[in-house]
Scaffold this motif. Structure first.
Motif, short mmCIF file in Angstrom:
data_model
loop_
_atom_site.label_atom_id
_atom_site.label_comp_id
_atom_site.label_asym_id
_atom_site.label_seq_id
_atom_site.Cartn_x
_atom_site.Cartn_y
_atom_site.Cartn_z
N GLU A 42 7.22 -2.55 6.09
CA GLU A 42 6.62 -1.21 5.78
C GLU A 42 6.10 -1.07 4.66
OE1 GLU A 42 8.04 3.30 4.87
OE2 GLU A 42 9.22 2.31 6.48
N GLU A 43 6.80 -1.62 3.46
CA GLU A 43 6.38 -1.76 2.19
C GLU A 43 5.23 -2.81 2.13
OE1 GLU A 43 7.25 0.43 -0.01
OE2 GLU A 43 9.02 1.10 1.14
N GLU A 46 2.28 -0.63 3.00
CA GLU A 46 1.94 0.19 1.99
C GLU A 46 1.12 -0.67 0.87
OE1 GLU A 46 5.42 2.42 1.08
OE2 GLU A 46 5.43 3.36 3.10
N VAL A 47 1.60 -1.74 0.45
CA VAL A 47 0.87 -2.48 -0.62
C VAL A 47 -0.63 -2.59 -0.30
CG1 VAL A 47 0.58 -4.64 -1.71
CG2 VAL A 47 2.75 -3.64 -1.63
N ALA A 50 -2.65 0.75 -0.31
CA ALA A 50 -2.71 0.92 -1.93
C ALA A 50 -3.83 0.09 -2.38
CB ALA A 50 -1.55 1.03 -2.67
N SER A 51 -3.80 -1.09 -2.00
CA SER A 51 -4.86 -2.14 -2.41
C SER A 51 -6.17 -1.76 -1.97
CB SER A 51 -4.44 -3.39 -2.08
OG SER A 51 -5.46 -4.41 -2.29
N HIS A 58 -0.73 3.24 -8.09
CA HIS A 58 -0.01 3.54 -6.66
C HIS A 58 0.42 2.10 -6.15
CE1 HIS A 58 1.04 5.07 -2.84
NE2 HIS A 58 0.15 4.37 -2.29
N LEU A 59 -0.75 1.13 -6.41
CA LEU A 59 -0.42 -0.28 -5.96
C LEU A 59 0.71 -0.84 -6.72
CD1 LEU A 59 -1.14 -2.97 -4.38
CD2 LEU A 59 -2.91 -3.39 -6.20
N TYR A 61 3.29 0.71 -7.95
CA TYR A 61 4.54 1.27 -7.32
C TYR A 61 4.89 0.65 -6.09
CZ TYR A 61 3.90 4.72 -10.99
OH TYR A 61 3.80 5.48 -12.21
N GLU A 62 4.08 0.29 -5.26
CA GLU A 62 4.24 0.04 -3.84
C GLU A 62 4.66 -1.73 -3.84
OE1 GLU A 62 4.55 1.67 -1.37
OE2 GLU A 62 3.62 3.65 -1.99
N ASP A 65 8.07 -1.67 -4.84
CA ASP A 65 9.04 -1.19 -3.91
C ASP A 65 9.30 -2.42 -2.75
OD1 ASP A 65 9.49 1.36 -4.29
OD2 ASP A 65 8.10 2.14 -3.15
N LEU A 66 8.00 -3.32 -2.52
CA LEU A 66 8.00 -4.46 -1.72
C LEU A 66 8.90 -5.39 -2.45
CD1 LEU A 66 7.21 -6.31 0.72
CD2 LEU A 66 5.08 -6.77 -0.70
#
Length: 72
Positions: A42-43, A46-47, A50-51, A58-59, A61-62, A65-66
């Motif tokens: 999932e992460e 999201e990366v 965001a990219s 935002h990228l 932070y994602e 998280d990854l």
């Protein structure tokens, strides 16, 4: 960067074997490998989103998280 990752790993290690209600890390570890892998997938998605959307903070932070979920 290495120091930050070491600190994160120390927190993860300290929460292994604790009650699931005590922390997010303990909850994920209690739910098992499949749950952790699904969260990492999932992460990763999201990366990528965001990219595509231009990156920036935002990228970052994602991506963090990854990395965190991959370390679990």
């Amino acid at each position: 960067m290495n120091e930050v990752l070491s600190q994160i790993q120390n927190v993860i290690d300290s929460r292994k074997g604790t009650e699931p209600e005590s922390s997010y890390v303990a909850q994920l570890l209690h739910k098992g490998e499949d749950k952790i892998l699904k969260k990492a997938i999932e992460e990763a998605g999201e990366v990528l989103i965001a990219s595509k959307d231009g990156g920036g903070d935002h990228l970052l932070y994602e991506a963090a998280d990854l990395c965190f979920h991959t370390m679990l």
